[in-house]
Design an enzyme around this catalytic site. Structure first.
Site, PDB file in Angstrom:
ATOM      1  N   ILE A  12       0.848  -1.204   0.000  1.00 21.90           N
ATOM      2  CA  ILE A  12       0.000   0.000   0.000  1.00 21.90           C
ATOM      3  C   ILE A  12       0.884   1.256   0.000  1.00 21.90           C
ATOM      4  CG2 ILE A  12      -1.927   1.187   1.126  1.00 21.90           C
ATOM      5  CD1 ILE A  12      -2.517  -1.550   2.548  1.00 21.90           C
ATOM      6  N   ASN A  32      12.631  -1.084   6.255  1.00 18.32           N
ATOM      7  CA  ASN A  32      13.763  -1.979   6.572  1.00 18.32           C
ATOM      8  C   ASN A  32      13.798  -3.188   5.643  1.00 18.32           C
ATOM      9  OD1 ASN A  32      11.647  -3.503   7.507  1.00 18.32           O
ATOM     10  ND2 ASN A  32      12.507  -3.882   9.537  1.00 18.32           N
ATOM     11  N   LYS A  85       2.054  -7.748   9.224  1.00 19.30           N
ATOM     12  CA  LYS A  85       0.609  -7.797   8.956  1.00 19.30           C
ATOM     13  C   LYS A  85       0.003  -9.201   8.814  1.00 19.30           C
ATOM     14  CE  LYS A  85       1.037  -7.578   3.965  1.00 19.30           C
ATOM     15  NZ  LYS A  85       0.484  -7.157   2.696  1.00 19.30           N
ATOM     16  N   SER A 125      -7.266  -0.948  10.485  1.00 19.82           N
ATOM     17  CA  SER A 125      -7.860  -2.072   9.744  1.00 19.82           C
ATOM     18  C   SER A 125      -9.302  -2.295  10.171  1.00 19.82           C
ATOM     19  CB  SER A 125      -7.036  -3.319  10.054  1.00 19.82           C
ATOM     20  OG  SER A 125      -7.681  -4.475   9.596  1.00 19.82           O
ATOM     21  N   TYR A 150      -2.118  -9.338  16.025  1.00 19.76           N
ATOM     22  CA  TYR A 150      -2.063  -8.332  14.957  1.00 19.76           C
ATOM     23  C   TYR A 150      -3.204  -7.333  15.114  1.00 19.76           C
ATOM     24  CZ  TYR A 150      -2.861  -5.994  10.556  1.00 19.76           C
ATOM     25  OH  TYR A 150      -3.104  -5.020   9.622  1.00 19.76           O
ATOM     26  N   LYS A 154      -3.468  -3.007  16.093  1.00 21.78           N
ATOM     27  CA  LYS A 154      -4.177  -1.919  15.411  1.00 21.78           C
ATOM     28  C   LYS A 154      -5.058  -1.156  16.413  1.00 21.78           C
ATOM     29  CE  LYS A 154      -2.239  -2.473  11.541  1.00 21.78           C
ATOM     30  NZ  LYS A 154      -1.207  -1.506  11.159  1.00 21.78           N
ATOM     31  N   PHE A 178     -10.405  -1.877   4.497  1.00 17.98           N
ATOM     32  CA  PHE A 178     -11.042  -3.182   4.350  1.00 17.98           C
ATOM     33  C   PHE A 178     -10.036  -4.098   3.620  1.00 17.98           C
ATOM     34  CE2 PHE A 178     -15.197  -3.021   6.424  1.00 17.98           C
ATOM     35  CZ  PHE A 178     -15.046  -1.770   6.998  1.00 17.98           C
ATOM     36  N   LEU A 200      -6.568 -13.925  -0.023  1.00 21.76           N
ATOM     37  CA  LEU A 200      -7.277 -14.567  -1.126  1.00 21.76           C
ATOM     38  C   LEU A 200      -6.726 -14.202  -2.517  1.00 21.76           C
ATOM     39  CD1 LEU A 200      -9.705 -16.267  -2.087  1.00 21.76           C
ATOM     40  CD2 LEU A 200     -11.070 -14.169  -2.034  1.00 21.76           C
ATOM     41  N   VAL A 217     -11.087 -22.950  -0.802  1.00 20.36           N
ATOM     42  CA  VAL A 217     -12.112 -21.975  -0.386  1.00 20.36           C
ATOM     43  C   VAL A 217     -12.531 -22.372   1.027  1.00 20.36           C
ATOM     44  CG1 VAL A 217     -14.426 -21.090  -0.827  1.00 20.36           C
ATOM     45  CG2 VAL A 217     -12.876 -21.545  -2.744  1.00 20.36           C
TER      46      VAL A 217
HETATM   47  P1  NAD Z   1       3.538  -4.552   3.481  1.00 21.51           P
HETATM   48  O1  NAD Z   1       4.138  -5.624   4.329  1.00 21.51           O
HETATM   49  O2  NAD Z   1       3.539  -4.747   2.008  1.00 21.51           O
HETATM   50  O3  NAD Z   1       4.258  -3.161   3.782  1.00 21.51           O
HETATM   51  C1  NAD Z   1       4.800  -2.838   5.043  1.00 21.51           C
HETATM   52  C2  NAD Z   1       6.201  -2.293   4.830  1.00 21.51           C
HETATM   53  O4  NAD Z   1       6.739  -1.927   6.089  1.00 21.51           O
HETATM   54  C3  NAD Z   1       7.153  -3.310   4.207  1.00 21.51           C
HETATM   55  O5  NAD Z   1       7.828  -2.737   3.118  1.00 21.51           O
HETATM   56  C4  NAD Z   1       8.120  -3.638   5.341  1.00 21.51           C
HETATM   57  O6  NAD Z   1       9.428  -3.961   4.866  1.00 21.51           O
HETATM   58  C5  NAD Z   1       8.098  -2.375   6.178  1.00 21.51           C
HETATM   59  N1  NAD Z   1       8.395  -2.546   7.601  1.00 21.51           N
HETATM   60  C6  NAD Z   1       7.846  -3.450   8.456  1.00 21.51           C
HETATM   61  N2  NAD Z   1       8.395  -3.314   9.664  1.00 21.51           N
HETATM   62  C7  NAD Z   1       9.293  -2.302   9.589  1.00 21.51           C
HETATM   63  C8  NAD Z   1      10.187  -1.692  10.517  1.00 21.51           C
HETATM   64  N3  NAD Z   1      10.291  -2.129  11.763  1.00 21.51           N
HETATM   65  N4  NAD Z   1      10.946  -0.677  10.092  1.00 21.51           N
HETATM   66  C9  NAD Z   1      10.874  -0.224   8.816  1.00 21.51           C
HETATM   67  N5  NAD Z   1      10.059  -0.765   7.897  1.00 21.51           N
HETATM   68  C10 NAD Z   1       9.289  -1.798   8.286  1.00 21.51           C
HETATM   69  O7  NAD Z   1       2.061  -4.298   4.023  1.00 21.51           O
HETATM   70  P2  NAD Z   1       0.860  -3.496   3.368  1.00 21.51           P
HETATM   71  O8  NAD Z   1      -0.134  -4.479   2.895  1.00 21.51           O
HETATM   72  O9  NAD Z   1       1.363  -2.468   2.462  1.00 21.51           O
HETATM   73  O10 NAD Z   1       0.252  -2.817   4.674  1.00 21.51           O
HETATM   74  C11 NAD Z   1       0.613  -1.512   5.073  1.00 21.51           C
HETATM   75  C12 NAD Z   1      -0.081  -1.177   6.379  1.00 21.51           C
HETATM   76  O11 NAD Z   1      -1.483  -1.315   6.206  1.00 21.51           O
HETATM   77  C13 NAD Z   1       0.294  -2.076   7.551  1.00 21.51           C
HETATM   78  O12 NAD Z   1       0.326  -1.283   8.715  1.00 21.51           O
HETATM   79  C14 NAD Z   1      -0.857  -3.048   7.615  1.00 21.51           C
HETATM   80  O13 NAD Z   1      -1.033  -3.574   8.904  1.00 21.51           O
HETATM   81  C15 NAD Z   1      -2.013  -2.165   7.209  1.00 21.51           C
HETATM   82  N6  NAD Z   1      -3.161  -2.897   6.648  1.00 21.51           N
HETATM   83  C16 NAD Z   1      -2.942  -3.746   5.603  1.00 21.51           C
HETATM   84  C17 NAD Z   1      -4.022  -4.448   5.074  1.00 21.51           C
HETATM   85  C18 NAD Z   1      -3.819  -5.440   3.964  1.00 21.51           C
HETATM   86  O14 NAD Z   1      -4.664  -6.332   3.803  1.00 21.51           O
HETATM   87  N7  NAD Z   1      -2.775  -5.349   3.161  1.00 21.51           N
HETATM   88  C19 NAD Z   1      -5.298  -4.253   5.609  1.00 21.51           C
HETATM   89  C20 NAD Z   1      -5.481  -3.361   6.669  1.00 21.51           C
HETATM   90  C21 NAD Z   1      -4.385  -2.683   7.179  1.00 21.51           C
HETATM   91  C1  WQD Z   2     -10.592 -13.086   2.374  1.00 19.50           C
HETATM   92  C2  WQD Z   2     -11.649 -14.179   2.219  1.00 19.50           C
HETATM   93  C3  WQD Z   2     -11.199 -16.141   3.532  1.00 19.50           C
HETATM   94  C4  WQD Z   2      -7.551 -17.310   1.440  1.00 19.50           C
HETATM   95  C5  WQD Z   2      -7.206 -10.226   6.394  1.00 19.50           C
HETATM   96  C6  WQD Z   2      -6.902  -9.772   7.793  1.00 19.50           C
HETATM   97  C7  WQD Z   2      -7.445  -8.390   8.015  1.00 19.50           C
HETATM   98  C8  WQD Z   2      -6.936  -7.440   6.954  1.00 19.50           C
HETATM   99  C9  WQD Z   2      -7.151  -7.977   5.575  1.00 19.50           C
HETATM  100  C10 WQD Z   2      -4.947  -6.372   7.736  1.00 19.50           C
HETATM  101  C11 WQD Z   2     -11.997 -14.856   3.544  1.00 19.50           C
HETATM  102  C12 WQD Z   2     -11.146 -16.467   2.058  1.00 19.50           C
HETATM  103  C13 WQD Z   2      -8.700 -16.643   1.831  1.00 19.50           C
HETATM  104  C14 WQD Z   2      -7.676 -18.604   0.856  1.00 19.50           C
HETATM  105  C15 WQD Z   2     -10.065 -18.452   1.069  1.00 19.50           C
HETATM  106  N1  WQD Z   2      -5.532  -7.228   7.043  1.00 19.50           N
HETATM  107  N2  WQD Z   2      -9.927 -17.203   1.659  1.00 19.50           N
HETATM  108  N3  WQD Z   2      -8.937 -19.122   0.684  1.00 19.50           N
HETATM  109  O1  WQD Z   2      -9.313 -12.616   6.274  1.00 19.50           O
HETATM  110  O2  WQD Z   2     -10.735 -10.804   5.218  1.00 19.50           O
HETATM  111  O3  WQD Z   2      -8.602 -10.216   6.213  1.00 19.50           O
HETATM  112  O4  WQD Z   2      -6.620  -9.306   5.482  1.00 19.50           O
HETATM  113  O5  WQD Z   2      -5.388  -5.601   8.530  1.00 19.50           O
HETATM  114  O6  WQD Z   2      -7.013  -7.998   9.273  1.00 19.50           O
HETATM  115  O7  WQD Z   2      -7.513 -10.669   8.705  1.00 19.50           O
HETATM  116  O8  WQD Z   2      -8.602 -11.481   4.113  1.00 19.50           O
HETATM  117  O9  WQD Z   2      -7.654 -12.274   2.000  1.00 19.50           O
HETATM  118  O10 WQD Z   2      -7.228 -13.603   4.105  1.00 19.50           O
HETATM  119  O11 WQD Z   2      -9.488 -13.588   3.114  1.00 19.50           O
HETATM  120  O12 WQD Z   2     -11.166 -18.986   0.907  1.00 19.50           O
HETATM  121  O13 WQD Z   2      -6.683 -19.277   0.515  1.00 19.50           O
HETATM  122  O14 WQD Z   2     -11.089 -15.221   1.399  1.00 19.50           O
HETATM  123  O15 WQD Z   2     -11.826 -17.191   4.227  1.00 19.50           O
HETATM  124  O16 WQD Z   2     -13.350 -15.137   3.485  1.00 19.50           O
HETATM  125  P1  WQD Z   2      -9.410 -11.358   5.502  1.00 19.50           P
HETATM  126  P2  WQD Z   2      -8.146 -12.752   3.310  1.00 19.50           P
END
Ligand code: NAD
Ligand code: WQD
Length: 337
Positions: A12, A32, A85, A125, A150, A154, A178, A200, A217
């Protein structure tokens, strides 16, 4: 204006850096590389024509964080993505998650607390809502006890920021994402999951390319129209754009409270089978999948009420689930070459 983007080489973060640069902000990335690659810098530059400044710093190292802020005294706008994450891993290694997600946050806030003015955007999240009673989920939906370390990081993160904002000159926006999916339309940056994807969409694209035999699934006996779980999949580029809008709101002092919270989703609930269908349509191939038991900890449905982000931020999503699946598929094909 200079913006610090922590975790700016991640999924992101990298898409947000592109949007920030395209809006004229000067970006400094701290990462890092624990879950990202240095090649992402090149990807960003190929889109925007500008290579962001990058410093390889581990935010768990307080001394390094202090030294970084001594060097960049003019930094007071921060978008904080850096965190671990993986929900399952956090259950296995809770202290790693508390250390990385909480201590990094505290060290950053300690550097901002004495600034005459500071703005902070936090990656929260939808997991904080747990299984909400009412759909779609709005920002007033009660926070539920976290089911994973985790998720707890948050919730604690939101509280730590709120407590800090009360007694400092810092304003903050907490963005509750989301399910972010997809890749940049240029195909220069996208998601790079390490090992077997838990999420997923990367599992689907890796199955489509032949890296995984089939998708499992997790359950088709939920109380939903087709029996599979419902989530709100938001295109990562739409999500990235919301960060720019939120940041400008703070910089322009348009925020109504020291700490504001926004849901960032598409507002549309899609079942696992609908996501598979979208993939099959855009890739023009059948996906190998089987229905297996439910995954522990999964909730039945979660999708966002995005009214507040739409009205207050003036932001709305522009891209569909099909756009997201098409871009994720294009990206998967590129990185496997
Ligand atoms: P990501 O793992 O791709 O990106 C996180 C980045 O932070 C990575 O490049 C990692 O190397 C860096 N990092 C981690 N720990 C570090 C540290 N101690 N010092 C410096 N850098 C560090 O994850 P993302 O999917 O881009 O998520 C970004 C943020 O959004 C996270 O806080 C995550 O919890 C939150 N978030 C993600 C999702 C999702 O589904 N991807 C959903 C909700 C919230
Ligand atoms: C999506 C749907 C699974 C994998 C997670 C974190 C949440 C947030 C987003 C950071 C669900 C189904 C998945 C597979 C499947 N992250 N699934 N087969 O669980 O909604 O959320 O990521 O904050 O905190 O919990 O996302 O992509 O894991 O799953 O059937 O191999 O796909 O059961 O219904 P989720 P997901």
């Amino acid at each position: 204006m200079k913006i610090l983007v922590t975790g700016g080489l991640g999924f992101i973060g990298s898409h947000t850096v592109v949007e920030l640069q395209q809006e004229g902000f000067e970006v400094i990335i701290v990462d890092n590389l624990s879950n990202s690659s240095i090649d992402v810098l090149q990807g960003i530059q190929s889109i925007t024509g500008k290579e962001p400044i990058f410093e390889n710093i581990d935010l768990r190292n307080k001394v390094e964080v202090q030294a970084f802020f001594k060097k960049h005294t003019d930094l007071s706008n921060v978008i904080h993505f850096a965190a671990s994450k993986a929900v399952g891993e956090s259950v296995e290694k809770p202290l790693d998650y508390y250390e990385n997600n909480i201590s990094s946050l505290v060290y950053l806030l300690q550097e901002l607390q004495n600034k005459p003015e500071a703005n902070f955007i936090f990656s929260s999240s939808c997991t904080v809502y747990g299984q909400a009673e009412k759909m779609p989920i709005d920002e007033n939906s009660p926070i539920q006890p976290a089911v994973s370390p985790y998720g707890n990081t948050k919730q604690m993160g939101e509280e730590i920021i709120t407590d800090t904002a009360k007694v400092t000159n810092m304003s903050a926006i907490l963005l509750r994402y989301f399910n972010p999916v997809g890749a940049h339309s240029s195909n220069a940056i996208g998601e790079l999951p390490l090992g077997v994807p838990q999420n997923l969409v990367p599992f689907i694209t890796q199955t489509g390319i032949g890296l995984r035999k089939e998708l499992s699934v997790y359950g088709a006996d939920y109380d939903t129209a087709d029996g599979t779980c419902i989530r709100d999949y938001i295109h990562v580029v739409d999500l990235a754009k919301a960060h720019v809008v939120a940041l400008k709101r703070l910089i322009d002092k348009k925020n109504k409270d020291k700490v504001e919270v926004f849901n960032l989703g598409s507002g549309v609930g899609s079942s696992v089978l609908e996501v598979i269908q979208a993939f099959e349509k855009v890739s023009d191939q059948k996906l190998a999948y089987k229905i297996v038991d439910r995954r522990e900890g999964d909730i039945t449905r979660a999708y966002a009420n995005t009214d507040k982000a739409n009205k207050v931020l003036g932001w709305k999503t522009e891209l569909s689930l099909e756009d997201a699946m098409a871009s994720a598929w294009k990206w998967e094909q590129k990185i496997r070459k």
